[in-house]
Design a protein around this motif. Structure first.
Motif, PDB file in Angstrom:
ATOM      1  N   GLU A  16       6.297  89.484  22.785  1.00  0.00           N
ATOM      2  CA  GLU A  16       6.471  88.628  21.543  1.00  0.00           C
ATOM      3  C   GLU A  16       6.691  86.921  21.461  1.00  0.00           C
ATOM      4  N   ARG A  17       7.469  86.603  22.619  1.00  0.00           N
ATOM      5  CA  ARG A  17       8.312  85.175  23.107  1.00  0.00           C
ATOM      6  C   ARG A  17       6.514  84.788  23.575  1.00  0.00           C
ATOM      7  N   ILE A  18       5.899  84.953  24.060  1.00  0.00           N
ATOM      8  CA  ILE A  18       4.420  84.547  24.191  1.00  0.00           C
ATOM      9  C   ILE A  18       3.483  84.117  22.644  1.00  0.00           C
ATOM     10  N   MET A  19       3.424  85.197  21.792  1.00  0.00           N
ATOM     11  CA  MET A  19       3.154  84.634  20.336  1.00  0.00           C
ATOM     12  C   MET A  19       3.504  84.302  19.776  1.00  0.00           C
ATOM     13  N   LEU A  20       4.828  84.337  19.329  1.00  0.00           N
ATOM     14  CA  LEU A  20       5.716  83.303  19.102  1.00  0.00           C
ATOM     15  C   LEU A  20       5.277  81.817  19.458  1.00  0.00           C
ATOM     16  N   SER A  21       5.503  81.635  20.241  1.00  0.00           N
ATOM     17  CA  SER A  21       4.685  79.952  21.257  1.00  0.00           C
ATOM     18  C   SER A  21       3.539  79.243  20.264  1.00  0.00           C
ATOM     19  N   LYS A  22       2.138  80.462  20.379  1.00  0.00           N
ATOM     20  CA  LYS A  22       0.826  80.105  20.547  1.00  0.00           C
ATOM     21  C   LYS A  22       0.457  80.145  18.843  1.00  0.00           C
ATOM     22  N   ARG A  23       1.415  80.637  18.104  1.00  0.00           N
ATOM     23  CA  ARG A  23       1.973  80.478  16.528  1.00  0.00           C
ATOM     24  C   ARG A  23       1.783  79.403  16.248  1.00  0.00           C
ATOM     25  N   LEU A  24       3.409  78.671  16.486  1.00  0.00           N
ATOM     26  CA  LEU A  24       3.935  77.844  16.569  1.00  0.00           C
ATOM     27  C   LEU A  24       2.825  76.611  16.841  1.00  0.00           C
ATOM     28  N   ALA A  25       2.222  76.769  18.219  1.00  0.00           N
ATOM     29  CA  ALA A  25       1.524  76.107  18.683  1.00  0.00           C
ATOM     30  C   ALA A  25       0.091  75.487  17.612  1.00  0.00           C
ATOM     31  N   ILE A  26      -0.327  76.747  16.934  1.00  0.00           N
ATOM     32  CA  ILE A  26      -1.601  77.226  16.160  1.00  0.00           C
ATOM     33  C   ILE A  26      -1.278  76.798  15.149  1.00  0.00           C
ATOM     34  N   ALA A  27      -0.499  76.947  14.957  1.00  0.00           N
ATOM     35  CA  ALA A  27       0.298  75.309  12.965  1.00  0.00           C
ATOM     36  C   ALA A  27       0.692  74.054  13.707  1.00  0.00           C
ATOM     37  N   LEU A  28       0.572  74.008  14.474  1.00  0.00           N
ATOM     38  CA  LEU A  28       0.855  72.214  15.277  1.00  0.00           C
ATOM     39  C   LEU A  28      -0.457  71.991  14.772  1.00  0.00           C
ATOM     40  N   MET A  29      -1.440  72.197  15.876  1.00  0.00           N
ATOM     41  CA  MET A  29      -2.037  71.820  16.279  1.00  0.00           C
ATOM     42  C   MET A  29      -3.551  71.880  15.046  1.00  0.00           C
ATOM     43  N   MET A  30      -3.045  72.798  13.836  1.00  0.00           N
ATOM     44  CA  MET A  30      -3.690  72.808  12.592  1.00  0.00           C
ATOM     45  C   MET A  30      -3.352  71.438  11.758  1.00  0.00           C
ATOM     46  N   GLN A  31      -2.122  71.243  11.928  1.00  0.00           N
ATOM     47  CA  GLN A  31      -0.902  69.531  11.373  1.00  0.00           C
ATOM     48  C   GLN A  31      -1.925  69.029  12.167  1.00  0.00           C
ATOM     49  N   LYS A  32      -2.109  68.625  13.025  1.00  0.00           N
ATOM     50  CA  LYS A  32      -2.802  66.931  13.718  1.00  0.00           C
ATOM     51  C   LYS A  32      -4.536  67.909  13.209  1.00  0.00           C
ATOM     52  N   ASP A  33      -4.677  68.816  13.283  1.00  0.00           N
ATOM     53  CA  ASP A  33      -6.486  68.587  12.720  1.00  0.00           C
ATOM     54  C   ASP A  33      -7.043  69.323  12.817  1.00  0.00           C
ATOM     55  N   TYR A  34      -6.831  69.705  14.366  1.00  0.00           N
ATOM     56  CA  TYR A  34      -7.643  70.385  15.564  1.00  0.00           C
ATOM     57  C   TYR A  34      -8.412  72.015  14.160  1.00  0.00           C
ATOM     58  N   ASN A  35      -9.232  71.296  14.921  1.00  0.00           N
ATOM     59  CA  ASN A  35     -10.216  72.434  14.139  1.00  0.00           C
ATOM     60  C   ASN A  35     -10.114  74.113  15.083  1.00  0.00           C
ATOM     61  N   TYR A  36     -11.347  74.686  14.094  1.00  0.00           N
ATOM     62  CA  TYR A  36     -10.593  76.174  14.509  1.00  0.00           C
ATOM     63  C   TYR A  36     -11.304  76.649  16.144  1.00  0.00           C
ATOM     64  N   ASP A  37     -12.708  75.645  16.232  1.00  0.00           N
ATOM     65  CA  ASP A  37     -13.314  76.165  18.060  1.00  0.00           C
ATOM     66  C   ASP A  37     -11.915  75.066  19.213  1.00  0.00           C
ATOM     67  N   GLN A  38     -11.717  73.819  18.367  1.00  0.00           N
ATOM     68  CA  GLN A  38     -10.717  73.507  19.867  1.00  0.00           C
ATOM     69  C   GLN A  38      -9.817  74.416  19.586  1.00  0.00           C
ATOM     70  N   ILE A  39      -9.194  74.961  18.950  1.00  0.00           N
ATOM     71  CA  ILE A  39      -7.789  75.917  18.711  1.00  0.00           C
ATOM     72  C   ILE A  39      -7.751  77.032  19.930  1.00  0.00           C
ATOM     73  N   HIS A  40      -8.900  78.061  19.367  1.00  0.00           N
ATOM     74  CA  HIS A  40      -9.717  78.749  20.104  1.00  0.00           C
ATOM     75  C   HIS A  40      -9.421  78.227  21.647  1.00  0.00           C
ATOM     76  N   SER A  41     -10.392  77.007  21.928  1.00  0.00           N
ATOM     77  CA  SER A  41     -10.548  76.734  23.372  1.00  0.00           C
ATOM     78  C   SER A  41      -9.386  76.980  24.157  1.00  0.00           C
TER      79      SER A  41
END
Length: 96
Positions: A16-41
């Motif tokens: 659960e801590r890993i999942m939360l960390s990844k979701r926060l990282a996704i949100a941060l990357m989206m705020q920084k305009d990373y695209n889906y492919d970059q986030i996925h990779s």
């Protein structure tokens, strides 16, 4: 910080801590305009997970957005990314 860490360690499982960390990282990357492919990779998350976080941010997520903006502007990003990378390295080693 030690109290928060202890709380999360007590309250959430390692997964659960890993999942939360990844979701926060996704949100941060989206705020920084990373695209889906970059986030996925980078994070090795499914596009459906990225879409769920994107939808959540589009529909609200005001508190998280404020915190993320603060992190971005206060130059705490280096420490945050170091922690995320350490966590992801740990996950990567577990998968091998």
């Amino acid at each position: 910080h030690a109290e928060a860490k202890a709380f999360f360690n007590d309250f959430f499982t390692k997964t659960e801590r890993i999942m939360l960390s990844k979701r926060l990282a996704i949100a941060l990357m989206m705020q920084k305009d990373y695209n889906y492919d970059q986030i996925h990779s980078i994070l090795h998350v499914s596009t459906s997970t990225i879409t769920r976080v994107a939808n959540w941010l589009d529909r609200g997520g005001f508190g998280v957005k404020q915190v993320l903006e603060k992190l971005i502007h206060e130059e705490r990003m280096n420490a945050f990314w170091d922690k995320v990378n350490t966590m992801l390295d740990s996950v990567s080693r577990l998968r091998k």
